[in-house]
Design a protein around this motif. Structure first.
Motif, PDB file in Angstrom:
ATOM      1  N   ARG A  44      41.110  40.208  40.588  1.00  0.00           N
ATOM      2  CA  ARG A  44      41.630  39.376  41.676  1.00  0.00           C
ATOM      3  C   ARG A  44      43.160  39.460  41.744  1.00  0.00           C
ATOM      4  O   ARG A  44      43.741  39.417  42.825  1.00  0.00           O
ATOM      5  N   ARG A 134      31.576  41.753  34.847  1.00  0.00           N
ATOM      6  CA  ARG A 134      30.407  42.427  35.422  1.00  0.00           C
ATOM      7  C   ARG A 134      29.915  43.578  34.548  1.00  0.00           C
ATOM      8  O   ARG A 134      28.766  43.963  34.601  1.00  0.00           O
ATOM      9  N   ASP A 135      30.851  44.136  33.751  1.00  0.00           N
ATOM     10  CA  ASP A 135      30.543  45.344  32.974  1.00  0.00           C
ATOM     11  C   ASP A 135      30.929  45.164  31.514  1.00  0.00           C
ATOM     12  O   ASP A 135      31.210  46.129  30.822  1.00  0.00           O
ATOM     13  N   ARG A 192      28.453  50.368  43.251  1.00  0.00           N
ATOM     14  CA  ARG A 192      29.630  51.226  43.109  1.00  0.00           C
ATOM     15  C   ARG A 192      29.391  52.261  42.011  1.00  0.00           C
ATOM     16  O   ARG A 192      28.561  52.056  41.110  1.00  0.00           O
TER      17      ARG A 192
HETATM   18  O1   DC Z   1      33.991  37.214  38.687  1.00  0.00           O
HETATM   19  P1   DC Z   1      34.888  37.246  39.925  1.00  0.00           P
HETATM   20  O2   DC Z   1      34.185  36.811  41.184  1.00  0.00           O
HETATM   21  O3   DC Z   1      36.168  36.500  39.718  1.00  0.00           O
HETATM   22  O4   DC Z   1      35.279  38.800  40.125  1.00  0.00           O
HETATM   23  C1   DC Z   1      36.078  39.244  41.188  1.00  0.00           C
HETATM   24  C2   DC Z   1      35.680  40.673  41.556  1.00  0.00           C
HETATM   25  O5   DC Z   1      36.025  41.567  40.510  1.00  0.00           O
HETATM   26  C3   DC Z   1      34.197  40.856  41.842  1.00  0.00           C
HETATM   27  O6   DC Z   1      34.013  41.405  43.123  1.00  0.00           O
HETATM   28  C4   DC Z   1      33.708  41.840  40.827  1.00  0.00           C
HETATM   29  C5   DC Z   1      34.929  42.410  40.189  1.00  0.00           C
HETATM   30  N1   DC Z   1      34.808  42.489  38.749  1.00  0.00           N
HETATM   31  C6   DC Z   1      34.455  43.697  38.203  1.00  0.00           C
HETATM   32  O7   DC Z   1      34.215  44.656  38.925  1.00  0.00           O
HETATM   33  N2   DC Z   1      34.386  43.838  36.858  1.00  0.00           N
HETATM   34  C7   DC Z   1      34.631  42.806  36.049  1.00  0.00           C
HETATM   35  N3   DC Z   1      34.562  42.977  34.723  1.00  0.00           N
HETATM   36  C8   DC Z   1      34.961  41.531  36.595  1.00  0.00           C
HETATM   37  C9   DC Z   1      35.035  41.410  37.956  1.00  0.00           C
END
Ligand code: DC
Length: 233
Positions: A44, A134-135, A192
């Motif tokens: 972000r 996410r990962d 992605r």
């Molecule tokens: O968890 P969040 O909604 O604050 O994450 C913002 C964006 O960042 C979301 O679209 C996914 C991405 N993100 C990512 O690709 N890998 C991560 N480790 C954390 C977030």
């Protein structure tokens, strides 16, 4: 409160937007007397500065990522970005939607993944660290022992976000629009090419659709503490 958790543990928490991951991760970090690394806030932040500086290219996003310095602010469990607490500036609709786009670029991911590893490993020398993203269980820390994948029914996720926004006094919010935007973001994050959102094979799946936040945190902390005593702490 049970056994105090030793330093050196990294807990990976992944899952889609709006499953309660952030709230749960924050509370779990407190419960374990550890730190929280909110990796979404890092993506972000790249988006925030890209909007501010009118940057629209992949190489521009990567340059921004390289220039960001991250640190921890323990009082609010927040991430300092170039020494500043970003707060709600990272939560606008334009930043959320661009964050999902910038996070698809390899250059951005490589830089932020390296930072995440350094930060979490440094912090873990003195306390447990909950890393949320996410990962995390698949790419950033595939080797860690504690991995959770937090999910919930898309309609319930949208409803929770709607209630949260209404409580904050947001005007003109629509449940339908939130559901649509969540589905779009999940699709972008899951499809992605680089480090898509997916559940690690060895992660424990926690479906929060019918669980309260406290139940989820308790489940996770009991699991972690139980495992630690099992290995003879
Ligand atoms: O968890 P969040 O909604 O604050 O994450 C913002 C964006 O960042 C979301 O679209 C996914 C991405 N993100 C990512 O690709 N890998 C991560 N480790 C954390 C977030």
């Amino acid at each position: 409160m049970g056994k105090r958790v030793k330093a050196g543990y990294i807990v990976a928490i992944d899952g889609p937007a709006g499953a309660g991951k952030s709230t749960v991760s924050r509370l779990l970090a407190s419960e374990l007397q550890g730190r929280l690394l909110d990796t979404g806030a890092m993506y972000r932040s790249v988006a925030y500065f890209a909007v501010k500086m009118h940057v629209t290219t992949a190489s521009g996003f990567s340059q921004i990522a390289k220039k960001l310095e991250f640190d921890y602010e323990p009082k609010n469990q927040s991430l300092l970005v170039n020494g500043i607490e970003m707060g709600q500036r990272l939560r606008t609709q334009s930043v959320s939607s661009l964050a999902s786009k910038v996070s698809a670029f390899k250059g951005v991911r490589q830089t932020l993944t390296a930072r995440q590893r350094t930060l979490a490993k440094t912090w873990a020398k003195s306390c447990p660290v909950v890393v949320e993203g996410r990962d995390i269980g698949t790419v950033v820390f595939p080797e860690v022992e504690y991995k959770f994948y937090v999910t919930a029914d898309p309609k319930i996720r949208a409803e929770r976000r709607y209630q949260q926004l209404k409580k904050q006094g947001a005007k003109g919010v629509s449940l339908k629009a939130i559901l649509k935007s969540n589905i779009e973001r999940d699709k972008q994050d899951s499809n992605r090419k680089h480090a898509p959102l997916k559940c690690a094979q060895d992660a424990i799946v926690v479906d929060t659709s019918k669980m309260s936040v406290n139940q989820v945190v308790q489940f996770m902390s009991e699991h972690i503490r139980g495992r630690i005593s099992l290995i003879g702490d």
